[in-house]
Design a protein around this motif. Sequence first.
Motif, PDB file in Angstrom:
ATOM      1  N   ALA A 374       0.826  -1.057  -0.093  1.00 60.02           N
ATOM      2  CA  ALA A 374       0.115  -0.172   0.080  1.00 60.02           C
ATOM      3  C   ALA A 374       0.723   1.201  -0.005  1.00 60.02           C
ATOM      4  CB  ALA A 374      -0.888  -0.133   1.146  1.00 60.02           C
ATOM      5  N   LEU A 375       1.970   1.208   0.640  1.00 63.90           N
ATOM      6  CA  LEU A 375       2.820   2.376   0.781  1.00 63.90           C
ATOM      7  C   LEU A 375       3.582   2.715  -0.604  1.00 63.90           C
ATOM      8  CD1 LEU A 375       4.091   4.751   2.457  1.00 63.90           C
ATOM      9  CD2 LEU A 375       5.925   2.831   3.142  1.00 63.90           C
ATOM     10  N   ALA A 376       3.969   1.370  -1.439  1.00 61.21           N
ATOM     11  CA  ALA A 376       4.599   1.667  -2.526  1.00 61.21           C
ATOM     12  C   ALA A 376       3.606   2.364  -3.642  1.00 61.21           C
ATOM     13  CB  ALA A 376       5.202   0.091  -3.033  1.00 61.21           C
ATOM     14  N   ARG A 377       2.359   1.749  -3.659  1.00 63.93           N
ATOM     15  CA  ARG A 377       1.307   2.177  -4.482  1.00 63.93           C
ATOM     16  C   ARG A 377       1.030   3.878  -4.147  1.00 63.93           C
ATOM     17  NH1 ARG A 377      -1.305  -3.399  -3.869  1.00 63.93           N
ATOM     18  NH2 ARG A 377      -1.180  -4.298  -6.172  1.00 63.93           N
ATOM     19  N   LEU A 378       0.943   4.108  -2.919  1.00 57.97           N
ATOM     20  CA  LEU A 378       0.618   5.628  -2.571  1.00 57.97           C
ATOM     21  C   LEU A 378       2.041   6.345  -2.963  1.00 57.97           C
ATOM     22  CD1 LEU A 378      -0.796   7.166   0.522  1.00 57.97           C
ATOM     23  CD2 LEU A 378       1.668   7.555   0.082  1.00 57.97           C
ATOM     24  N   THR A 379       3.040   6.056  -2.706  1.00 64.51           N
ATOM     25  CA  THR A 379       4.310   6.727  -3.209  1.00 64.51           C
ATOM     26  C   THR A 379       4.047   7.051  -4.547  1.00 64.51           C
ATOM     27  OG1 THR A 379       5.479   5.938  -1.272  1.00 64.51           O
ATOM     28  CG2 THR A 379       6.857   6.871  -3.225  1.00 64.51           C
ATOM     29  N   ALA A 380       3.874   6.090  -5.430  1.00 63.74           N
ATOM     30  CA  ALA A 380       3.919   6.013  -6.922  1.00 63.74           C
ATOM     31  C   ALA A 380       2.876   7.037  -7.185  1.00 63.74           C
ATOM     32  CB  ALA A 380       3.719   4.789  -7.710  1.00 63.74           C
ATOM     33  N   HIS A 381       1.476   6.613  -6.748  1.00 66.81           N
ATOM     34  CA  HIS A 381       0.435   7.747  -6.961  1.00 66.81           C
ATOM     35  C   HIS A 381       0.742   8.934  -6.951  1.00 66.81           C
ATOM     36  CE1 HIS A 381      -2.985   4.171  -6.821  1.00 66.81           C
ATOM     37  NE2 HIS A 381      -1.811   3.829  -7.338  1.00 66.81           N
ATOM     38  N   SER A 382       1.303   9.290  -5.631  1.00 64.12           N
ATOM     39  CA  SER A 382       1.614  10.874  -5.227  1.00 64.12           C
ATOM     40  C   SER A 382       2.839  11.304  -6.097  1.00 64.12           C
ATOM     41  CB  SER A 382       1.659  10.680  -4.017  1.00 64.12           C
ATOM     42  OG  SER A 382       0.884  10.443  -3.026  1.00 64.12           O
TER      43      SER A 382
END
Length: 451
Positions: A374-382
Amino acid sequence: MAAHADEPIRLAVGELARFLGADVDDPAFLADPHRCLTPGIREKSVHRLPGGALAVLGYTACAEVLRDTRFGHGARELYETTLLGLPARSFLQLDAPGHTRLRGQVARHFTARRVRALAENVGYYSTALVREHAGRPGDFVADFAEPLAMSVISDVLGVPPEDRPAFHRDARLVVRGLDQPARAMDERAVAQARFRFVRFFRRRAQARRQAGTRRRAPRDGLLDALSHGPDGSPADIRELVTTCSLLLSAGYDTTVSLLSHAVAELGGAPSGQGWALARDPQTVGAVVEEVLRLHSPVQIAPRAAVRDAALDGLPVARGTIVLPLLPAANRDPDIFDSPHTFRPRRYLTPAAQGRSTARHLAFGAGAHFCLGAALARLTAHSALAVLAACPPRPRDAPRTYSEGVVVRGLRSLPVTWPHRPAERPPHPPADGAAAYAEPSCPIPHAQRSVT
């Protein structure tokens, strides 16, 4: 992973390369190693290598190995010997109950609410980095992906601003030492960095203990939280150090790989179509998932048979090394249409593809599914939301790739940064992370680090 420590796995990987007829030192192979896997997948999902290890290429077989308790590590507590003859150095190399206990201690700090709280920090760091490099040629990996990934994991761990320059320098060396290529590295520098790295965690944990069980300040991170057990008793220092080391290594290289491959693919898409998808909050998620599928950061998720089993019709004796190749599974032509093509829309309109799009295995599956997904996805999205407003343009210059066995990524991605965007960074992160550098660049770079 260090070469001397994981020799059985490396020997099996070397056999796999020879079996595929690949030259692992060939730059063309490093640039696109996945296509050579396709003929093997079409032949059969599981191949027995000359030394007895199993190479698992097909999607269904890989998913089975990752989820089936017949395949694991054979160690239940830290530093026990695994079935591969290696000491279990983190909960990633443990089976239940040790894996369940240690993973549970960390999992409660990766809730959806806690992860969402970091989105503002990622946006701040991303905007500041784009502004710093605006209008000049550079390297996306060194200019953006590496400092962003290191700052995010430092926020998660709770590394104080004054310690971050030295921490970032040592952490880079430690991470590279964990997946050391066959060519010689400066082993002395890696060993010294590892010593300082462990010493930092020990001192931080001891200082937290001396502070007692006072109410934690809002800026305290995972390192502080793990210094005490759920009942308030002091945590085991060895467990704390190995857990924090795992989170660093798992969260850093994989995020750098994800961001760098995303920019490479988006920049190569015709007529800016890729960046248009990244710019739309409704479709940026599909971009991230397709990059993860196409360029799985983690190449191999080694396991061993913890008891006699069978896989795809082959008998598997207890202790046999089993190598699920995640990039092969994620490009299985029986599962994914046009498996070597960057097609984010496959995750938007699965019905139009004639089949439901399978979930990729970039984050693994089963009990060891990546805690930081979830953190990797959030970092990429942001980060992509910021970059999409002013995309870096890939330059016509050679790209280089890492030579690690476990994690693959771009080592350099030459780009030209756009002119300075009109937007200024949002206010500094709530934990005061902007206090440790110049306002235009809140992330310490390797060349600026000091001892």
